[in-house]
Design an enzyme around this catalytic site. Structure first.
Site, mmCIF file in Angstrom:
data_model
loop_
_atom_site.group_PDB
_atom_site.id
_atom_site.type_symbol
_atom_site.label_atom_id
_atom_site.label_comp_id
_atom_site.label_asym_id
_atom_site.label_seq_id
_atom_site.Cartn_x
_atom_site.Cartn_y
_atom_site.Cartn_z
ATOM 1 C CG HIS A 1 -1.942 -1.038 1.247
ATOM 2 N ND1 HIS A 1 -3.230 -0.854 0.789
ATOM 3 C CD2 HIS A 1 -1.866 -2.323 1.640
ATOM 4 C CE1 HIS A 1 -3.903 -1.982 0.926
ATOM 5 N NE2 HIS A 1 -3.093 -2.892 1.436
ATOM 6 C CE LYS B 1 -6.828 13.496 0.392
ATOM 7 N NZ LYS B 1 -6.932 12.277 -0.366
ATOM 8 N NE ARG B 2 -3.809 10.120 10.294
ATOM 9 C CZ ARG B 2 -3.324 9.177 11.086
ATOM 10 N NH1 ARG B 2 -3.967 8.024 11.213
ATOM 11 N NH2 ARG B 2 -2.238 9.370 11.801
ATOM 12 C CE LYS C 1 -2.652 10.633 3.154
ATOM 13 N NZ LYS C 1 -3.315 9.722 2.208
ATOM 14 C CB THR D 1 -10.166 4.477 -0.881
ATOM 15 O OG1 THR D 1 -9.602 4.848 0.383
ATOM 16 C CG2 THR D 1 -9.464 3.232 -1.393
ATOM 17 C CE LYS E 1 -13.773 5.266 1.179
ATOM 18 N NZ LYS E 1 -12.796 5.347 2.280
HETATM 19 C C1 F58 Z 1 -3.093 3.798 2.182
HETATM 20 N N1 F58 Z 1 -2.155 3.470 3.204
HETATM 21 C C2 F58 Z 1 -2.460 4.504 1.013
HETATM 22 N N2 F58 Z 1 -1.581 3.135 5.373
HETATM 23 O O1 F58 Z 1 -1.769 5.653 1.476
HETATM 24 C C3 F58 Z 1 -3.559 4.899 0.046
HETATM 25 O O2 F58 Z 1 -3.026 5.487 -1.092
HETATM 26 C C4 F58 Z 1 -4.357 3.659 -0.346
HETATM 27 O O3 F58 Z 1 -5.478 4.019 -1.083
HETATM 28 C C5 F58 Z 1 -4.818 2.910 0.878
HETATM 29 O O4 F58 Z 1 -3.722 2.606 1.714
HETATM 30 C C6 F58 Z 1 -5.520 1.619 0.542
HETATM 31 O O5 F58 Z 1 -4.772 0.882 -0.349
HETATM 32 C C7 F58 Z 1 -2.502 3.550 4.488
HETATM 33 O O6 F58 Z 1 -3.612 3.910 4.832
HETATM 34 C C8 F58 Z 1 -1.687 3.173 6.696
HETATM 35 O O7 F58 Z 1 -2.519 3.834 7.273
HETATM 36 C C9 F58 Z 1 -0.714 2.310 7.426
HETATM 37 C C10 F58 Z 1 -1.334 1.719 8.664
HETATM 38 C C11 F58 Z 1 -0.349 0.878 9.427
HETATM 39 C C12 F58 Z 1 0.900 1.630 9.733
HETATM 40 C C13 F58 Z 1 1.515 2.268 8.531
HETATM 41 C C14 F58 Z 1 0.524 3.072 7.723
#
Ligand code: F58
Length: 808
Positions: free
Chosen positions: A360, A548-549, A554, A656, A660
């Site tokens: 991811h 978003k975060r 971003k 994502t 949405k």
């Molecule tokens: C996200 N990653 C990607 N990671 O940033 C985003 O582009 C993508 O659409 C999404 O995954 C789904 O594929 C993400 O959300 C985290 O939050 C991790 C959680 C565990 C620790 C490291 C970051």
């Protein structure tokens, strides 16, 4: 059903509900609090799901069909009540009965806590995939951690983020079933020695610390079908509540120490998105749910397979969601060899055939690597197995690419005293996929290029998707009704059918209805902002939203700087022709991420400046909504006109939120990054506003240099003005955003904010022009909804099923 049958059902529902209230509260309905009303309804829901759940499990236990197990450190499921009711097909009935009984249905639903068991997209994706698997009647389950505290609750106090613990279990959680009879013992630390037992070399783990993993199962009910899959979340408990000898000797603290140490493992979700901080407790968490999950899968499989492991990988897929569960590989090897008595080769074949891996992120700082000493100490047997996996892999490499020592070293799972989890995941899986076309290409050509050369056939791409039930049907009921009235209800089983909306693309009557739905959703959000932010906004203004975060890549900063720039333009020319705009932001910053927190501070400072300046005549408003979570997201997406997807190209794996927003008719304003590219393909260039450097251009600058942010600053007075305002007190007495200023100028703007600024400002200008032509705008918006079918997670699951798990 005729009306008298319906009346009978309603009467039965009301009687059961009234009785339930008495059971859960000891009060009659008139005296029951909202919480008790919610608990009563939740119990009724569970009662109607559990027999289907048992039936589904019985069917699965026969091992007739292949089953998928998602292992993920996060499952961001959101509130479940509404989904259950709608999937059961009883939501209208419950709504109607509640109203007739004088109850506030929405307020009852709002009693449910929103389990924040994830940081962002990665965790939410898992929830969407579980939802879709059940909707499609496909056997797929989740394995994760039942964190006692989810992602922190965000408060904004004096413009800054304050974190508060998220005690989501405080009122209990009615949708889980604790299954202590299925607990698993997890062993940490200790020593391994080998013994010859009955002529077999056997590894024995001694002096370990044992922790109990107790599963809590949550039913994942399919949309209007009979399938109920399971999300299994593991909770850590001590083997014994306390140490009696210590207690008897009066060492009370010591007696409970072990309890709290054990519980610490599932106490808290790490609040880091796209970053890796290498904490021991995190490694404990990773092994914890992997070991427990694998054990249960094997026990269940063998029970219905004559106690044999034959055919395991024909019937079981272990899908790892990023690298946090990558220990599934060595753990499965351990169980197959040490507990099931299989040899290395056979175990390895089974492991690779069973495992698949989704990546991811390509951000280097997010790629996990554990110090060898830490891994060896905590998980001695697992480390031995990793060493052996690596030794054999390197041998194969040397055979295939002799004399290529440097390259082969760069692929080593263990190198420079670290265990590289992505390498481990790739070597032990038969399939590796990215989450959007561009991302998968970057994985093949850059991030994992070395592995791609060794295993070209293992690399796939599956573009993410989102649940249309949660993010369209349930969260935008008015749009759902309009779509039903226009193209009939069957699109609920095939989101591609939304294309039929294109029949209305020139229909003014449909336009009116469509616009009315959007306006009503905007009014709902405006009311929310009035209530929680004390800001009045015009529902007819452009709702321009970035949620978003908060992360540098971003680029919320680009958006914020542009707002300041627009503010300056309006100050210079109060008669500037522009559609009124409401810029809306939401998102949490990792508590230790100073820069991201500064960005929140900056946005709230700009909001203060802008919202309190009467000379702008309400043309500009800025709102930062606190505590972005799934429930808030469900109110936000339906109300958006503009979806801000402005990451530095090449950095956002997919995104994502972009999907949405699109499903709800927002126009994407985005860079050519992640799934934005596929959104453009789906809607066509006239229905999206894109801008900025391409991923190739960014890559080129990063590799070869050639970008100097100071040059842009020096050439552009508008940018100079905005940047000066960061530090000259414009944003509040004594407020200075020096760190942000320095990152842009002194440290050469690593995320190309200034480089993309003008293109972004032009794109925003284009948005303004488009919005001021309502016919064009509505047409664009309808096109977005109509073409969003491809972004249903049902499609993603079908892709995984066909390409990766190969379930026919
Ligand atoms: C996200 N990653 C990607 N990671 O940033 C985003 O582009 C993508 O659409 C999404 O995954 C789904 O594929 C993400 O959300 C985290 O939050 C991790 C959680 C565990 C620790 C490291 C970051």
């Amino acid at each position: 059903m005729n009306s008298s049958e319906r009346e009978n059902i309603k009467a039965a529902y009301k009687a059961t509900f009234t009785k339930k209230i008495e059971e859960v509260s000891g009060n009659c309905l008139a005296d029951a609090s909202l919480l008790k009303q919610y608990q009563a309804l939740a119990e009724m829901v569970m009662e109607s799901i559990t027999s289907q759940w048992a039936k589904t499990n019985t069917l699965y236990n026969k091992n007739e069909s292949k089953q998928v197990y998602f292992f993920s450190i996060e499952f961001l499921i959101g509130r479940l009540m509404k989904s259950y009711l709608s999937n059961l097909g009883v939501e209208e009935l419950v709504q109607e009965c509640s109203a007739e009984m004088g109850l506030d249905y929405e307020a009852i639903l709002a009693q449910e806590s929103d389990p924040g068991l994830g940081n962002g997209g990665l965790g939410r994706l898992m929830a969407c995939y579980l939802d879709s698997s059940s909707a499609m009647g496909m056997p797929a389950h989740g394995n994760g951690i039942r964190y006692k505290y989810g992602l922190f609750e965000q408060r904004i106090i004096n413009g800054e983020q304050i974190e508060v613990a998220d005690n989501w279990l405080k009122n209990g959680y009615p949708f889980e079933i604790r299954n202590p009879d299925k607990s698993v013992i997890i062993k940490y630390y200790g020593q391994i020695h080998s013994e010859n037992i009955n002529g077999n070399l056997t590894f024995v783990h001694e002096n370990y610390e044992a922790i109990m993993a107790v599963p809590y199962d949550i039913p994942i009910k399919g949309y209007r079908n009979e399938t109920v899959n399971s999300l299994r979340l593991w909770s850590a408990e001590p083997l014994e509540a306390f140490d009696l000898p210590s207690f008897n000797q009066g060492h009370f603290l010591n007696a409970v120490r072990h309890k709290s140490e054990a519980e610490a493992i599932s106490q808290i979700l790490y609040p880091n998105d796209n970053g890796f901080d290498g904490k021991l407790l995190r490694l404990k968490q990773e092994y914890f749910f992997v070991c427990a999950g694998i054990k249960r899968i094997i026990v269940d499989f063998k029970r219905s397979n004559n106690n044999s492991m034959d055919g395991f990988s024909d019937k079981i897929c272990i899908h790892i969601n990023d690298t946090h569960p990558a220990l599934c590989g060595p753990e499965l090897m351990r169980v197959l060899m040490d507990e099931e008595g299989l040899g290395w080769e056979e175990s390895w074949k089974i492991t690779v055939a069973a495992m698949s891996f989704t990546n991811h992120t390509v951000l280097p700082e997010a790629l996990e690597k554990w110090p060898v000493d830490m891994m060896k100490d905590l998980l001695p047997r697992i480390y031995m197995i990793i060493e052996e996996i690596n030794r054999r892999f390197l041998l194969d490499l040397d055979n295939e690419f002799p004399h290529d020592l440097d390259r082969n070293h760069s692929l080593s799972i263990i190198r420079d005293n670290y265990v590289h989890m992505a390498s481990l995941a790739i070597v032990s899986s038969h399939s590796i996929n990215g989450v959007a076309t561009l991302h998968s290409k970057i994985l093949r050509e850059e991030t994992f290029n070395g592995f791609y050369q060794v295993f070209p056939k293992r690399f796939y791409s599956v573009t993410n998707g989102v649940s249309p039930r949660r993010f369209l049907m349930n969260s935008n009921p008015e749009l759902k009704t309009l779509i039903n009235d226009s193209i009939g209800p069957d699109w609920d089983h095939n989101l591609f059918d939304l294309k039929k909306l294109l029949n209305y693309i020139n229909d003014p009557v449909f336009y009116q209805k469509f616009d009315a739905v959007k306006l009503s959703n905007k009014v709902r959000l405006a009311n929310y902002m009035a209530r929680y932010n004390n800001v009045t906004v015009d529902p007819n203004s452009i709702f321009d939203i970035q949620v978003k975060r908060i992360h540098e890549y971003k680029r919320q900063l680009l958006n914020a700087l542009h707002v300041l720039y627009l503010y300056n333009r309006l100050k210079e020319n109060p008669n500037l022709e522009m559609a009124p705009r409401t810029f809306i932001f939401a998102g949490k910053a990792a508590p230790g991420y100073y820069y991201a927190k500064e960005v929140i501070k900056l946005i709230t400072a700009i909001a203060e400046l802008v919202n309190n300046d009467p000379s702008l005549h309400d043309k500009l408003k800025v709102v930062f909504l606190a505590n972005f979570n799934v429930s808030l997201a469900e109110i936000i997406y339906p109300a958006a006109n503009i979806s801000e997807q402005i990451s530095t190209a090449g950095k956002e794996a997919s995104g994502t939120g972009n999907m949405k927003f699109m499903m709800n008719g927002a126009i994407t304003l985005g860079t050519m990054d992640g799934a934005n590219i596929e959104i453009l393909d789906a809607v066509g260039p006239s229905n999206i506003v894109s801008f900025g450097l391409s991923a190739d251009e960014v890559h080129h600058y990063q590799k070869y240099g050639g970008y100097r942010s100071i040059d842009i600053f020096e050439q552009d007075p508008r940018i100079q003005q905005v940047l000066h305002q960061l530090i000259d007190g414009t944003l509040g007495y004594g407020l200075s955003f020096q760190a942000i200023y320095d990152s842009l100028l002194l440290y050469n703007d690593g995320y190309f904010v200034l480089k993309d600024f003008n293109a972004y400002a032009d794109a925003q200008n284009q948005v303004d022009h488009l919005f001021r032509n309502p016919t064009i705008w509505t047409k664009m918006s309808i096109s977005n909804v109509a073409n969003s079918g491809i972004f249903s997670s049902d499609r993603s699951i079908a892709d995984y099923q066909r390409e990766i798990w190969k379930i026919i």
